[in-house]
Scaffold this motif. Structure first.
Motif, short mmCIF file in Angstrom:
data_model
loop_
_atom_site.label_atom_id
_atom_site.label_comp_id
_atom_site.label_asym_id
_atom_site.label_seq_id
_atom_site.Cartn_x
_atom_site.Cartn_y
_atom_site.Cartn_z
N HIS A 129 0.89 -1.42 0.14
CA HIS A 129 0.06 0.01 0.16
C HIS A 129 0.72 1.05 0.33
O HIS A 129 0.37 2.40 -0.77
CB HIS A 129 -0.80 0.53 0.89
CG HIS A 129 -2.53 1.45 1.69
ND1 HIS A 129 -1.46 2.85 0.93
CD2 HIS A 129 -3.73 1.08 0.52
CE1 HIS A 129 -2.97 3.44 1.73
NE2 HIS A 129 -3.87 2.33 1.05
N LYS A 130 2.33 1.37 0.77
CA LYS A 130 2.82 2.46 0.13
C LYS A 130 3.73 2.57 -0.11
O LYS A 130 3.83 3.91 -1.22
CB LYS A 130 4.35 2.36 1.41
CG LYS A 130 3.59 2.22 3.12
CD LYS A 130 2.40 3.02 3.94
CE LYS A 130 2.05 2.38 5.07
NZ LYS A 130 0.66 3.36 5.90
N LEU A 131 4.47 1.35 -0.85
CA LEU A 131 5.25 1.41 -1.84
C LEU A 131 4.62 0.67 -3.75
O LEU A 131 5.18 1.98 -4.78
CB LEU A 131 6.03 -0.28 -1.92
CG LEU A 131 6.94 -0.19 -0.78
CD1 LEU A 131 7.71 -0.89 -0.58
CD2 LEU A 131 7.96 1.15 -1.02
N PHE A 156 1.44 2.43 -4.43
CA PHE A 156 -0.04 3.67 -3.70
C PHE A 156 -0.67 3.51 -5.03
O PHE A 156 -1.77 3.37 -4.94
CB PHE A 156 0.78 4.95 -2.79
CG PHE A 156 -0.10 5.86 -2.56
CD1 PHE A 156 -1.07 5.16 -1.79
CD2 PHE A 156 -0.26 6.81 -3.14
CE1 PHE A 156 -2.21 5.83 -0.89
CE2 PHE A 156 -1.32 8.09 -2.29
CZ PHE A 156 -2.48 7.19 -1.40
#
Lengths: 220, 420
Positions: free
Chosen positions: A192-194, A196
């Motif tokens: 979810h962060k990488l 996004f």
């Protein structure tokens, strides 16, 4: 766009899950799903689907072997895995209920000693009884839980109920609902962060489709 | 055999591991690299005990972390615990012993921590943390230094594809300050925000009686993630002056990180609310491409040191070495560069000493093997060179290019040409 991997649960949720992705533009060829393939891409080559046992979906996603997954809320809570769960998908709605023979409804469980409860959800059941101050022995089973009271293995059971027909056919009644469940979208924390942007795009499209269906359902 | 197969004497408890050969060398390399980076940024080592009184370690700990601590009794009946992290220990030292020292204090630590949790997805029951604490500095400059140091540490480990998701717990705290929630409710809300589950979040907000602007802001928090645009949106959602101050602070830190040249690695992420219970300001997690969980996390904890005496603002981070080992793969060589046959000549011993003084890894055979056996052993251990004394200052040199005989001076010259 980076290829994203989606873990889907084999079984009753598989077709509605694929249909949902189809509705937002990620269709799979019939050839891919008809066989015994556990790994296939959508026609655009942007998503890779893997088919896993429902209880394994949260594991694939937590380790990052899949970026996204679809799993029942019941299975998700039972797994206790550390995931994002940004979206309820509105299908496979059912309830997790405590059930037993008709006379069990009248019993005061808090006062009982040696209560035995059969379930496929040992963690959720243990937490539920602990919260209510009831001491119970949990008997973990992996299927046909309705059988347990009939053969004297357990006094009560906790299982997933859709229409309630299976319970009735086995002469059992619902006592209480532990939780409502539906299919959920889950996302790996690091993905979810990488990744996004592509993940947000999918979440937004799915959310729009789920909202459209709900709206349609209300009108009907 | 003294033990039955089922005996615990030959087993390890769940969630622990032995490490040897290349893996141990890789971990040693990581430790050395990190210590070197920390030293260059002016941080000195703090060495802390592995266990101490539970009361000290449980200071400001969440119920979950308290549950995860390994507890034991000493003979007087006091409760002790193995440390679950080193930040609380560093805070104890600062508060009880270093309150009159020139500030700020810059410490780094490296060592094992222990948590009783299910070993899965990067979690173990004993793992190694390397981290820093910057104590006695309250400003955004200190936040930015620690974040920039985390970037430098990851880069020094040859990790290139990573990002820091930086949040600000003071923003959520400010928005909730008007709602007067108890700790339990606060934690429940944080958990739901952390899972980004909007349906459950709406239900929880309704149950806690939170509505209006506060509810709007809280429902937006899980999605406030990206570049500076996030700051503007958060400012708009702020319901009071403390919330606006919290966002202003995050903006200042971001600006300083841009000056430092590391802003490309930074994502502003106000949904980053999961935290150690002692965090009060900016918090962050570092994620590396290809790994499903974070390798490094940290934040500001201004109230923690005061529990131990002197009040001291502080900020720090910890990096998980075993997790880092999953994403960095340094070339390590643990094979001997020189393997020597054991013999009784002082001259031969002097050759080994010469090689050692040049920093080479030297192994002298202690099993009395003859040349043939030693050549087989050298192959098995992947030794770079084998030297065997043949008497009269003549030596056999055996390496990948074959075998030849050399005189002593030639051999010395040869050894001097090897790089370590």
């Amino acid at each position: 766009m980076e290829l994203l991997t989606v873990a889907l649960p084999k079984g009753r949720m598989q077709d509605p899950a694929l249909a949902l992705f189809g509705a937002i533009g990620y269709t799979v060829s019939e050839e891919a799903t008809s066989g015994r393939k556990l790994l296939f891409e959508d026609l655009s080559g942007r998503l890779r689907f893997i088919l896993a046992k429902p209880a394994d979906v949260p594991i694939y996603v937590e380790y990052g072997a899949a970026d996204l997954g679809i799993v029942g809320e019941d299975v998700l809570r039972e797994s206790g895995r550390d995931l994002y769960e940004p979206l309820g998908l509105g299908f496979s709605r059912c309830r997790l209920v405590l059930a037993g023979p008709p006379e069990a409804k009248e019993r005061v469980l808090r006062l009982e000693i040696g209560l035995r409860v059969a379930s496929k959800y040992p963690k959720l059941v243990r937490e539920y009884f602990q919260r209510r101050g009831i001491s119970a022995e949990i008997i973990p089973l992996s299927g046909s839980v309705e059988l347990a009271p009939a053969v004297g293995l357990a006094d009560l059971l906790v299982d997933l109920v859709d229409t309630g027909r299976t319970l009735r056919e086995n002469g059992l009644v619902e006592i209480e609902t532990l939780m409502e469940s539906q299919a959920m979208l889950v996302v790996n924390r690091a993905s979810h962060k990488l990744k996004f942007e592509p993940i947000r795009e999918i979440i937004n499209k799915l959310a729009a489709e789920v909202a459209r269906r709900e709206h349609e359902g209300e009108r009907r | 055999m003294a033990f039955a197969e089922s005996s615990l004497a030959r087993q390890l408890p769940h969630g622990l591991t032995d490490m040897f050969f290349e893996q141990a060398a890789i971990k040693t390399w990581l430790e050395a690299v990190l210590q070197d980076v920390f030293r260059r940024w002016g941080y000195n080592r703090i060495i802390l005990p592995t266990f101490e009184y539970y009361d000290a370690l449980a200071t400001n700990a969440s119920p979950q972390l308290q549950e995860e601590m390994y507890r034991l009794f000493d003979r007087e009946g006091h409760i002790l615990a193995l440390r679950p992290d080193m930040t609380v220990q560093a805070a104890r030292v600062a508060g009880t012993k270093l309150y009159d020292q020139p500030l700020p204090l810059r410490f780094y630590y490296i060592g094992s921590v222990f948590r009783y949790e299910e070993p899965q997805a990067g979690r173990r029951r004993e793992f190694t943390q390397a981290g820093v604490e910057l104590m006695g500095a309250a400003g955004p400059e200190a936040d930015a230094e620690v974040l920039a140091l985390a970037v430098a540490a990851l880069q020094a480990l040859n990790i290139t594809r990573f990002q820091l998701n930086v949040g600000q717990v003071a923003f959520l705290q400010a928005i909730l300050s008007d709602a007067h929630l108890d700790n339990g409710a606060l934690r429940r809300l944080e958990q739901v925000i952390d899972r980004k589950n909007d349906v459950e979040l709406q239900r929880t907000l309704a149950e806690l009686g939170i509505g209006g602007g506060a509810a709007r802001a809280i429902r937006a928090i899980p999605h406030l993630c990206g570049d500076e645009g996030v700051l503007e949106e958060a400012r708009r959602l702020s319901t009071n002056a403390s919330a606006r101050r919290a966002i202003e602070r995050l903006g200042q830190v971001y600006e300083l990180l841009r000056l430092e040249g590391v802003a490309e690695h930074v994502i502003l992420d106000l949904g980053e609310v999961r935290r150690m219970a002692y965090y009060t300001g900016i918090t962050f997690h570092a994620y590396v491409a290809g790994l499903g969980f974070h390798v490094c996390n940290g934040g500001r904890y201004d109230g923690l040191v005061a529990n131990f005496g002197a009040d001291m603002p502080a900020v720090g981070f910890a990096l998980g070495l075993e997790r880092a080992m999953l994403v960095t793969h340094p070339q390590v060589d643990i094979a001997p560069q020189l393997l020597m046959r054991g013999c009784a000549h002082a001259e031969c011993r002097a050759l080994a000493a010469l090689a050692r003084s040049r920093g080479l890894r030297v192994e002298v055979d202690v099993l009395g093997r003859d040349e043939e056996a030693l050549i087989a052993y050298a192959q098995a251990r992947k030794a770079h060179h084998l030297v065997s004394c043949r008497g009269g200052s003549v030596y056999l040199l055996h390496d990948s290019s074959g075998s030849r005989e050399l005189g002593r001076e030639e051999l010395e010259k040869e050894i001097r040409s090897w790089s370590c």
